[in-house]
Design a protein around this motif. Structure first.
Motif, PDB file in Angstrom:
ATOM      1  N   PHE A 124       2.808-110.655 -47.038  1.00 51.95           N
ATOM      2  CA  PHE A 124       1.527-110.897 -47.685  1.00 51.95           C
ATOM      3  C   PHE A 124       0.994-109.621 -48.324  1.00 51.95           C
ATOM      4  O   PHE A 124       0.423-109.654 -49.419  1.00 51.95           O
ATOM      5  CB  PHE A 124       0.519-111.432 -46.674  1.00 51.95           C
ATOM      6  N   LEU A 125       1.177-108.488 -47.640  1.00 47.05           N
ATOM      7  CA  LEU A 125       0.730-107.207 -48.192  1.00 47.05           C
ATOM      8  C   LEU A 125       1.516-106.846 -49.443  1.00 47.05           C
ATOM      9  O   LEU A 125       0.947-106.335 -50.423  1.00 47.05           O
ATOM     10  CB  LEU A 125       0.873-106.118 -47.131  1.00 47.05           C
ATOM     11  N   LYS A 126       2.809-107.121 -49.466  1.00 46.14           N
ATOM     12  CA  LYS A 126       3.630-106.812 -50.630  1.00 46.14           C
ATOM     13  C   LYS A 126       3.222-107.651 -51.838  1.00 46.14           C
ATOM     14  O   LYS A 126       3.229-107.171 -52.976  1.00 46.14           O
ATOM     15  CB  LYS A 126       5.110-107.029 -50.302  1.00 46.14           C
ATOM     16  N   TYR A 127       2.882-108.903 -51.598  1.00 43.36           N
ATOM     17  CA  TYR A 127       2.374-109.739 -52.696  1.00 43.36           C
ATOM     18  C   TYR A 127       1.102-109.135 -53.288  1.00 43.36           C
ATOM     19  O   TYR A 127       0.924-109.092 -54.506  1.00 43.36           O
ATOM     20  CB  TYR A 127       2.083-111.149 -52.178  1.00 43.36           C
ATOM     21  N   PHE A 128       0.210-108.688 -52.424  1.00 45.18           N
ATOM     22  CA  PHE A 128      -1.053-108.106 -52.862  1.00 45.18           C
ATOM     23  C   PHE A 128      -0.812-106.847 -53.702  1.00 45.18           C
ATOM     24  O   PHE A 128      -1.444-106.642 -54.744  1.00 45.18           O
ATOM     25  CB  PHE A 128      -1.904-107.783 -51.637  1.00 45.18           C
ATOM     26  N   LEU A 129       0.103-105.992 -53.266  1.00 45.22           N
ATOM     27  CA  LEU A 129       0.408-104.769 -53.995  1.00 45.22           C
ATOM     28  C   LEU A 129       1.134-105.058 -55.310  1.00 45.22           C
ATOM     29  O   LEU A 129       0.869-104.419 -56.332  1.00 45.22           O
ATOM     30  CB  LEU A 129       1.259-103.844 -53.124  1.00 45.22           C
TER      31      LEU A 129
ATOM     32  N   SER B 136      -6.544-111.825 -57.705  1.00 42.31           N
ATOM     33  CA  SER B 136      -5.554-112.631 -57.020  1.00 42.31           C
ATOM     34  C   SER B 136      -4.900-111.832 -55.895  1.00 42.31           C
ATOM     35  O   SER B 136      -4.645-110.634 -56.028  1.00 42.31           O
ATOM     36  CB  SER B 136      -4.473-113.106 -57.999  1.00 42.31           C
ATOM     37  N   SER B 137      -4.630-112.502 -54.790  1.00 41.38           N
ATOM     38  CA  SER B 137      -3.931-111.874 -53.670  1.00 41.38           C
ATOM     39  C   SER B 137      -2.431-111.843 -53.894  1.00 41.38           C
ATOM     40  O   SER B 137      -1.705-111.234 -53.099  1.00 41.38           O
ATOM     41  CB  SER B 137      -4.239-112.620 -52.367  1.00 41.38           C
ATOM     42  N   GLY B 138      -1.951-112.473 -54.951  1.00 46.17           N
ATOM     43  CA  GLY B 138      -0.525-112.563 -55.213  1.00 46.17           C
ATOM     44  C   GLY B 138       0.093-113.838 -54.690  1.00 46.17           C
ATOM     45  O   GLY B 138       1.178-114.220 -55.123  1.00 46.17           O
ATOM     46  N   VAL B 139      -0.589-114.516 -53.745  1.00 47.17           N
ATOM     47  CA  VAL B 139      -0.115-115.782 -53.178  1.00 47.17           C
ATOM     48  C   VAL B 139      -1.070-116.874 -53.648  1.00 47.17           C
ATOM     49  O   VAL B 139      -2.224-116.913 -53.206  1.00 47.17           O
ATOM     50  CB  VAL B 139      -0.066-115.729 -51.641  1.00 47.17           C
ATOM     51  N   PRO B 140      -0.650-117.761 -54.541  1.00 47.91           N
ATOM     52  CA  PRO B 140      -1.568-118.779 -55.073  1.00 47.91           C
ATOM     53  C   PRO B 140      -2.206-119.648 -54.001  1.00 47.91           C
ATOM     54  O   PRO B 140      -3.392-119.983 -54.097  1.00 47.91           O
ATOM     55  CB  PRO B 140      -0.668-119.607 -56.006  1.00 47.91           C
ATOM     56  N   SER B 141      -1.451-120.015 -52.979  1.00 49.33           N
ATOM     57  CA  SER B 141      -2.014-120.857 -51.923  1.00 49.33           C
ATOM     58  C   SER B 141      -3.077-120.116 -51.127  1.00 49.33           C
ATOM     59  O   SER B 141      -4.059-120.719 -50.674  1.00 49.33           O
ATOM     60  CB  SER B 141      -0.900-121.350 -50.994  1.00 49.33           C
TER      61      SER B 141
END
Length: 375
Positions: free
Chosen positions: A70-75, A36-41
């Protein structure tokens, strides 16, 4: 003719063995391992998530506000799943980025702010109907609240490696840039340390998340010019090529942000798009004419899907539309379909003269035509 007891040569294909890693799941289309990228959409647009061994290239917005989110969600997703994480940046201190990761919540942070149906005083006949939302949903990963920061003790327990360019070594071969060369050496050591290479026979129990922020900015060694004959961007393209080889041959996923709005050569962008598996571009309304446009009053920018990967399949995922927008709610960042309002204003000035009457004329054969025609 074959006898009754003859066995057919066609045999039922057995189930493929899928590696089990916390925070990862196989794709329903091709059993490719997804993260997951951290952002469901965003996971929805990518076909379910980021495939292991792929690179997502994010073209930053001009002020690097939303691309950093977006990068913070991924991390944050990597920290929550106890993945190996490597964060590299020269423009912003990696320590500051890591300290500002959003906190995880058990439920959607926006659910508590919705108005209860019983409190509606109008359209009572629609109270029991499900609300129609343009937000893309994908039940994968965690929920995060941007108003809260992730606890420091949780971050300290994660296997995180930070690189800020303070320790570099001289480049070699086609990659003479010390920053690019040193970062590749760090990534290679992380892959070897975790035995994540596909050539290693050791069972894989973890995965490496690479978060590379603002690669190719002037701080990495400016090698661009407005004159086509003076272009010397071989360091950046060589770095992406070697990085792709490392990621493809290991259990790794790379989230790469690049300030492409600083580049003037279209050939460079074409090469970068070719090397990456997924390419998305953020067009923020901040500081532009679209910021005051009533059409985009509910959004913060356009989300352009430039390239989708076709991994273990003949064609990439096909999206139902090409118009996507992103917006920052009170507690989370979401991507939605762009829906233009049916009427931009309730007081729109309309023509006082009926168009049908104007075309036909005020009268015909001495008789006045009706204002509205019935069919």
């Amino acid at each position: 003719m074959a006898g009754v007891g003859t066995t057919s040569s066609f045999q039922k294909k057995g189930k493929a063995k899928v590696v089990t890693i916390p925070g990862a799941r196989p794709s329903i289309h091709n059993s490719q391992l997804l993260l997951s990228s951290g952002v469901p959409s965003l996971d929805y647009l990518l076909g379910g998530g980021l495939p292991v061994g792929s690179i997502l290239l994010l073209e930053q917005d001009r002020y690097d506000v939303y691309s950093k989110l977006f990068l913070k969600y991924f991390l944050a997703e990597g920290v929550m799943n106890k993945h190996m994480v490597t964060l590299a940046s020269l423009d912003t201190s990696p320590q500051l980025i890591l300290q500002d990761l959003p906190a995880s919540t058990n439920t959607d942070p926006e659910e508590s702010s919705k108005v209860d149906d019983k409190q509606m005083t109008i359209a009572w006949r629609y109270q029991k109907q499900a609300a129609q939302s343009t937000t893309l949903t994908n039940r994968f990963g965690h929920n995060y609240d941007l108003t809260k920061s992730m606890p420091k003790d949780l971050i300290s327990q994660a296997d995180v490696s930070l690189w800020d360019g303070s320790e570099t070594e001289k480049g070699k071969g086609v990659l003479d840039n010390p920053y690019y060369w040193s970062l590749l050496q760090v990534i290679k050591k992380r892959i070897d340390m975790g035995s994540l290479s596909t050539s290693c026979n050791k069972a894989k129990t973890n995965v490496l998340r690479l978060g590379l922020h603002s690669v190719g900015s002037p701080l990495w060694g400016w090698e661009f010019s407005r004159h086509e004959t003076d272009q010397q961007w071989h360091n950046l393209t060589a770095f992406i090529t070697i990085l792709r080889a490392l990621v493809r041959n290991s259990f790794s996923v790379c989230f790469l942000t690049i300030p492409t709005h600083l580049f003037t050569d279209k050939a460079l962008l074409s090469r970068l798009h070719t090397q990456a598996d997924f390419v998305v571009r953020l067009e923020s309304f901040q500081g532009s004419d679209k910021e005051t446009n009533p059409v985009f009053k509910d959004y913060h920018g356009l989300f352009h899907m430039i390239k989708l990967a076709a991994i273990n399949t003949l064609v990439p995922p096909i999206l139902d539309t090409t118009d996507w927008v992103f917006k920052l709610k009170r507690r989370k960042l979401v991507i939605e379909r762009l829906h233009l309002p049916p009427d931009l204003s309730e007081t729109v000035s309309r023509s006082q003269e009926d168009p049908v009457r104007k075309a036909v004329g005020p009268s015909c054969m001495g008789e006045r035509l009706p204002k509205h025609l019935d069919f």
